[in-house]
Design an enzyme around this catalytic site. Structure first.
Site, PDB file in Angstrom:
ATOM      1  N   ASP A 189       0.876  -1.175   0.000  1.00 33.90           N
ATOM      2  CA  ASP A 189       0.000   0.000   0.000  1.00 33.90           C
ATOM      3  C   ASP A 189       0.918   1.231   0.000  1.00 33.90           C
ATOM      4  O   ASP A 189       2.102   1.134   0.353  1.00 33.90           O
ATOM      5  CB  ASP A 189      -0.863  -0.052   1.279  1.00 33.90           C
ATOM      6  CG  ASP A 189      -1.513   1.270   1.608  1.00 33.90           C
ATOM      7  OD1 ASP A 189      -2.199   1.810   0.731  1.00 33.90           O
ATOM      8  OD2 ASP A 189      -1.319   1.765   2.726  1.00 33.90           O
ATOM      9  N   ASP A 202      -0.209   5.106   0.835  1.00 32.57           N
ATOM     10  CA  ASP A 202      -0.476   6.115   1.867  1.00 32.57           C
ATOM     11  C   ASP A 202      -0.588   5.503   3.250  1.00 32.57           C
ATOM     12  O   ASP A 202      -1.447   4.660   3.492  1.00 32.57           O
ATOM     13  CB  ASP A 202      -1.752   6.879   1.509  1.00 32.57           C
ATOM     14  CG  ASP A 202      -1.563   7.703   0.240  1.00 32.57           C
ATOM     15  OD1 ASP A 202      -2.351   7.511  -0.704  1.00 32.57           O
ATOM     16  OD2 ASP A 202      -0.609   8.495   0.180  1.00 32.57           O
ATOM     17  N   GLY A 213     -10.284   6.799  -1.241  1.00 33.87           N
ATOM     18  CA  GLY A 213     -10.394   7.571  -2.477  1.00 33.87           C
ATOM     19  C   GLY A 213     -10.768   9.011  -2.187  1.00 33.87           C
ATOM     20  O   GLY A 213     -11.797   9.277  -1.559  1.00 33.87           O
ATOM     21  N   LYS A 257     -11.836  11.453  -4.203  1.00 34.25           N
ATOM     22  CA  LYS A 257     -13.082  11.937  -4.800  1.00 34.25           C
ATOM     23  C   LYS A 257     -14.281  11.416  -4.017  1.00 34.25           C
ATOM     24  O   LYS A 257     -15.223  12.152  -3.730  1.00 34.25           O
ATOM     25  CB  LYS A 257     -13.174  11.497  -6.264  1.00 34.25           C
ATOM     26  CG  LYS A 257     -12.164  12.153  -7.170  1.00 34.25           C
ATOM     27  CD  LYS A 257     -12.329  11.667  -8.601  1.00 34.25           C
ATOM     28  CE  LYS A 257     -11.272  12.271  -9.510  1.00 34.25           C
ATOM     29  NZ  LYS A 257     -11.382  11.745 -10.897  1.00 34.25           N
ATOM     30  N   GLU A 258     -14.211  10.145  -3.669  1.00 35.21           N
ATOM     31  CA  GLU A 258     -15.293   9.531  -2.884  1.00 35.21           C
ATOM     32  C   GLU A 258     -15.404  10.213  -1.528  1.00 35.21           C
ATOM     33  O   GLU A 258     -16.495  10.419  -0.993  1.00 35.21           O
ATOM     34  CB  GLU A 258     -15.021   8.037  -2.710  1.00 35.21           C
ATOM     35  CG  GLU A 258     -15.082   7.224  -3.998  1.00 35.21           C
ATOM     36  CD  GLU A 258     -13.782   7.258  -4.781  1.00 35.21           C
ATOM     37  OE1 GLU A 258     -12.868   8.052  -4.438  1.00 35.21           O
ATOM     38  OE2 GLU A 258     -13.694   6.524  -5.796  1.00 35.21           O
ATOM     39  N   ARG A 259     -14.245  10.599  -0.952  1.00 39.69           N
ATOM     40  CA  ARG A 259     -14.238  11.249   0.351  1.00 39.69           C
ATOM     41  C   ARG A 259     -14.883  12.628   0.281  1.00 39.69           C
ATOM     42  O   ARG A 259     -15.632  13.036   1.173  1.00 39.69           O
ATOM     43  CB  ARG A 259     -12.786  11.352   0.839  1.00 39.69           C
ATOM     44  CG  ARG A 259     -12.587  11.564   2.313  1.00 39.69           C
ATOM     45  CD  ARG A 259     -11.132  11.364   2.680  1.00 39.69           C
ATOM     46  NE  ARG A 259     -10.711  10.012   2.350  1.00 39.69           N
ATOM     47  CZ  ARG A 259      -9.485   9.701   1.928  1.00 39.69           C
ATOM     48  NH1 ARG A 259      -8.549  10.618   1.770  1.00 39.69           N
ATOM     49  NH2 ARG A 259      -9.184   8.451   1.656  1.00 39.69           N
ATOM     50  N   LYS A 266      -6.629  19.572  -5.628  1.00 37.54           N
ATOM     51  CA  LYS A 266      -6.026  18.950  -4.446  1.00 37.54           C
ATOM     52  C   LYS A 266      -4.778  18.157  -4.817  1.00 37.54           C
ATOM     53  O   LYS A 266      -3.758  18.197  -4.144  1.00 37.54           O
ATOM     54  CB  LYS A 266      -7.070  18.044  -3.767  1.00 37.54           C
ATOM     55  CG  LYS A 266      -6.551  17.256  -2.586  1.00 37.54           C
ATOM     56  CD  LYS A 266      -6.137  15.839  -3.008  1.00 37.54           C
ATOM     57  CE  LYS A 266      -5.433  15.129  -1.882  1.00 37.54           C
ATOM     58  NZ  LYS A 266      -5.035  13.747  -2.249  1.00 37.54           N
ATOM     59  N   THR A 316      -4.834   5.534  -4.135  1.00 35.25           N
ATOM     60  CA  THR A 316      -4.549   6.941  -4.400  1.00 35.25           C
ATOM     61  C   THR A 316      -4.310   7.169  -5.886  1.00 35.25           C
ATOM     62  O   THR A 316      -4.162   6.240  -6.677  1.00 35.25           O
ATOM     63  CB  THR A 316      -3.325   7.425  -3.583  1.00 35.25           C
ATOM     64  OG1 THR A 316      -3.318   8.849  -3.542  1.00 35.25           O
ATOM     65  CG2 THR A 316      -2.024   6.945  -4.190  1.00 35.25           C
ATOM     66  N   ASP A 352      -1.702  -0.211   6.180  1.00 38.45           N
ATOM     67  CA  ASP A 352      -1.740   0.616   7.406  1.00 38.45           C
ATOM     68  C   ASP A 352      -3.147   0.764   7.965  1.00 38.45           C
ATOM     69  O   ASP A 352      -3.336   1.335   9.039  1.00 38.45           O
ATOM     70  CB  ASP A 352      -1.194   2.023   7.106  1.00 38.45           C
ATOM     71  CG  ASP A 352      -2.175   2.817   6.234  1.00 38.45           C
ATOM     72  OD1 ASP A 352      -2.605   3.915   6.670  1.00 38.45           O
ATOM     73  OD2 ASP A 352      -2.529   2.333   5.142  1.00 38.45           O
TER      74      ASP A 352
HETATM   75  C1  XBP Z   1      -5.196   6.179   0.777  1.00 42.59           C
HETATM   76  C2  XBP Z   1      -6.404   6.799   0.250  1.00 42.59           C
HETATM   77  C3  XBP Z   1      -6.271   7.938  -0.716  1.00 42.59           C
HETATM   78  C4  XBP Z   1      -5.543   9.113  -0.059  1.00 42.59           C
HETATM   79  C5  XBP Z   1      -5.823  10.391  -0.815  1.00 42.59           C
HETATM   80  O1  XBP Z   1      -4.705   5.387  -0.278  1.00 42.59           O
HETATM   81  O2  XBP Z   1      -7.502   6.347   0.551  1.00 42.59           O
HETATM   82  O3  XBP Z   1      -7.584   8.320  -1.045  1.00 42.59           O
HETATM   83  O4  XBP Z   1      -6.054   9.273   1.270  1.00 42.59           O
HETATM   84  O5  XBP Z   1      -5.393  10.250  -2.160  1.00 42.59           O
HETATM   85  P1  XBP Z   1      -3.864   4.026   0.062  1.00 42.59           P
HETATM   86  P2  XBP Z   1      -6.418  10.606  -3.350  1.00 42.59           P
HETATM   87  O6  XBP Z   1      -4.661   2.894  -0.575  1.00 42.59           O
HETATM   88  O7  XBP Z   1      -2.524   4.240  -0.582  1.00 42.59           O
HETATM   89  O8  XBP Z   1      -3.767   3.894   1.583  1.00 42.59           O
HETATM   90  O9  XBP Z   1      -6.991  11.953  -3.028  1.00 42.59           O
HETATM   91  O10 XBP Z   1      -5.574  10.603  -4.598  1.00 42.59           O
HETATM   92  O11 XBP Z   1      -7.439   9.506  -3.330  1.00 42.59           O
HETATM   93 MG    MG Z   2      -2.998   3.211   3.274  1.00 47.25          MG
END
Ligand code: XBP
Ligand code: MG
Length: 253
Positions: free
Chosen positions: A16, A18, A58, A60-62, A93, A132, A191
């Protein structure tokens, strides 16, 4: 007849991004708030709220999830108009995030680089499975690993290739397919609870390294839960993995 239990050598590591490769969510949160301010919105996501919003994978979804919370009728705009508006806000963003990480100030978490380098030396492919945006992966890893960063990863699956976000296992299933390996020959690194669910949904044993944003998550089903990868050498992972007898994957098993 009982399928012979076999010990499978570790053949790939799937990461993963982030929160796992790097603690990026402070930068993501700052980038969201920058985009909201630039758009003249009175939205501010503080850490407490963002910990809750991170349950929605995501960006956009957030944004849509939060917009529906503060304005359930979305101001009367059509679904397509709302989607176009969110796309523009999220693009802003993503630009802000790229600026925040380009100087390398968001470093890889302890132990990550050593693990990537050890895997590279042993010819064990590494993959990325993230929800992401690809531009964020590029910006973060260019800043930390330099222009040749992609040499560390045989496969990259991200929001552009796997639109179904975690906890859906799509991103991990696609990474396994492109690696050409069965789940029981690989390890996932995550994480968050959503990420763990996605990896487990793809049949992957998963090492969880929580962070400030996910420390309160429940990690039922994690193969190992560690404070970081700092004390986790590739040899340790290989020994643990070899010591765990696993059922060989047979059709219908
Ligand atoms: C974490 C996410 C991402 C980031 C924001 O991704 O859920 O949405 O928080 O990035 P990961 P975007 O699977 O690496 O933990 O705004 O590009 O979605
Ligand atoms: Mg993550």
């Amino acid at each position: 007849m009982e399928t012979p239990r076999t010990k499978t050598p570790l053949q790939a590591l799937i990461f993963d991004v982030d929160g796992t490769l790097a603690d990026t969510e402070d930068a993501h949160r700052a980038a969201f708030n920058q985009a909201f301010a630039d758009a003249g919105l009175g939205w501010v996501w503080d850490e407490t709220l963002y910990i809750e919003l991170l349950d929605v994978a995501g960006g956009k979804e957030r944004i849509l999830h939060y917009w529906k919370r503060v304005q359930p009728d979305l101001g009367g705009v059509s679904t397509s108009r709302a989607s176009e508006w969110i796309d523009r806000l999220h693009a802003s963003k993503t630009t802000a995030y790229g600026r925040l990480v380009q100087d390398g100030s968001v470093a890889l978490r302890p132990g990550v680089l050593q693990l990537l380098q050890a895997a590279h030396r042993q010819g064990i492919p590494c993959a990325i499975a993230t929800t992401t945006t690809r531009a964020n992966v590029d910006a973060l890893l260019l800043a930390n690993l330099g222009p040749a960063w992609q040499q560390h990863f045989a496969v990259i699956e991200d929001a552009s290739t796997a639109p179904l976000k975690k906890p859906h296992p799509q991103v991990y299933l696609q990474a396994l397919e492109r690696l050409g390996l069965p789940a029981h020959a690989c390890l996932a690194f995550e994480d968050s609870a959503n990420g763990l669910a996605a990896a487990r949904g793809a049949g992957l044993a998963t090492v969880v390294t929580p962070n400030r944003y996910t420390q309160r998550h429940v990690f039922t089903g994690a193969w190992r839960q560690l404070p970081s990868l700092q004390a986790c050498a590739l040899a340790d992972l290989q020994a643990w993995h070899a010591g765990e007898t696993v059922r060989a994957c047979t059709a219908g098993s």
